[in-house]
Design a protein around this motif. Structure first.
Motif, mmCIF file in Angstrom:
data_model
loop_
_atom_site.group_PDB
_atom_site.id
_atom_site.type_symbol
_atom_site.label_atom_id
_atom_site.label_comp_id
_atom_site.label_asym_id
_atom_site.label_seq_id
_atom_site.Cartn_x
_atom_site.Cartn_y
_atom_site.Cartn_z
ATOM 1 N N LYS A 68 0.850 -1.195 0.000
ATOM 2 C CA LYS A 68 0.000 0.000 0.000
ATOM 3 C C LYS A 68 0.875 1.230 0.000
ATOM 4 C CE LYS A 68 -3.664 -2.136 2.680
ATOM 5 N NZ LYS A 68 -4.438 -2.073 3.916
ATOM 6 N N SER A 70 0.224 4.078 1.608
ATOM 7 C CA SER A 70 -0.382 4.912 2.643
ATOM 8 C C SER A 70 0.705 5.590 3.470
ATOM 9 C CB SER A 70 -1.265 4.064 3.554
ATOM 10 O OG SER A 70 -0.468 3.183 4.312
ATOM 11 N N ARG A 71 0.302 6.550 4.274
ATOM 12 C CA ARG A 71 1.234 7.266 5.142
ATOM 13 C C ARG A 71 1.947 6.296 6.080
ATOM 14 N NH1 ARG A 71 -1.168 12.239 8.137
ATOM 15 N NH2 ARG A 71 -0.927 13.040 6.046
ATOM 16 N N ASN A 72 1.234 5.307 6.600
ATOM 17 C CA ASN A 72 1.826 4.347 7.538
ATOM 18 C C ASN A 72 2.919 3.501 6.897
ATOM 19 O OD1 ASN A 72 0.079 5.258 9.472
ATOM 20 N ND2 ASN A 72 -1.435 3.651 9.120
ATOM 21 N N HIS A 73 2.878 3.334 5.586
ATOM 22 C CA HIS A 73 3.894 2.554 4.895
ATOM 23 C C HIS A 73 5.043 3.415 4.370
ATOM 24 C CE1 HIS A 73 0.490 -0.262 4.812
ATOM 25 N NE2 HIS A 73 1.424 -1.202 4.751
ATOM 26 N N VAL A 75 5.996 6.898 5.265
ATOM 27 C CA VAL A 75 6.727 7.792 6.165
ATOM 28 C C VAL A 75 7.819 7.072 6.961
ATOM 29 C CG1 VAL A 75 6.487 9.354 8.121
ATOM 30 C CG2 VAL A 75 4.900 9.504 6.217
ATOM 31 N N PRO A 76 7.608 5.856 7.477
ATOM 32 C CA PRO A 76 8.717 5.179 8.170
ATOM 33 C C PRO A 76 9.923 4.908 7.263
ATOM 34 C CG PRO A 76 6.645 4.149 8.751
ATOM 35 C CD PRO A 76 6.349 5.112 7.662
ATOM 36 N N ALA A 95 -0.229 11.598 1.609
ATOM 37 C CA ALA A 95 0.585 10.886 2.598
ATOM 38 C C ALA A 95 1.850 11.666 2.949
ATOM 39 C CB ALA A 95 0.962 9.507 2.061
#
Length: 184
Positions: A68, A70-73, A75-76, A95
């Motif tokens: 995905k 997404s921001r969770n994928h 940004v880290p 994101a």
């Protein structure tokens, strides 16, 4: 083989262009059978460190396969590989809106209006051109028929840009060097 010391890009003399792209197998003229494709869509997230040094341009890619975007994928991965305080250039994907809060100097380009931002002169053409080159390389190697094969192709592209091009004897010299270190 990925670098063990960790790949860090960005900083005072290098800006980072980030983007995501699809690497799906395409049939020529819509004919022929589809290769054993993926059940779910896969994205390749790319971070390209661009540095101009004495009329010489160097580019260091970091390419990761994601399920995905997404921001969770995303940004880290950015926080892990891009030095804090670096200048980042991206499109206006939502994101990325948190990047200034994380301490990055973030410039965006609205592709529905222009390809080069008239106020900041920011553009994503470096990574768009890199995507084209990487996809051509993978296509010449008979495509991305499986997820693990695509991941291997991305690792080879990274190895070539980070290590092989910098070696005194070129890619073959670097390959011999890496094999001799791996199998002492």
């Amino acid at each position: 083989m990925r670098r063990r010391t960790g790949q860090k890009i960005g900083g005072r003399r290098e800006f980072v262009v980030i983007n995501e792209s699809h690497f799906r197998h395409k049939r020529k003229y819509g004919r022929g059978r589809m290769a054993g494709g993926w059940k779910r869509k896969k994205w390749v997230f790319g971070m390209l460190g661009v540095r101009y040094h004495q009329q010489k341009k160097s580019r260091k890619p970091i390419l990761r396969l994601l399920e995905k975007r997404s921001r969770n994928h995303l940004v880290p991965l950015i926080a892990h590989h891009v030095r804090p305080g670096s200048s980042l250039i991206s499109d206006e994907w939502r994101a990325y809106h948190i990047l200034p809060v994380l301490g990055y100097n973030h410039h965006t380009v609205n592709h529905s209006k222009w390809y080069v931002d008239p106020h900041t002169s920011a553009h994503t053409q470096h990574i768009e051109r890199a995507w084209r080159s990487y996809k051509e390389q993978i296509w010449r190697l008979r495509g991305n028929r499986t997820e693990s094969l695509l991941s291997d192709h991305l690792a080879v592209i990274e190895w070539n840009e980070w290590l092989a091009k910098k070696h005194y004897y070129g890619a073959f010299g670097r390959l011999i060097h890496d094999i001799s270190r791996m199998y002492k």
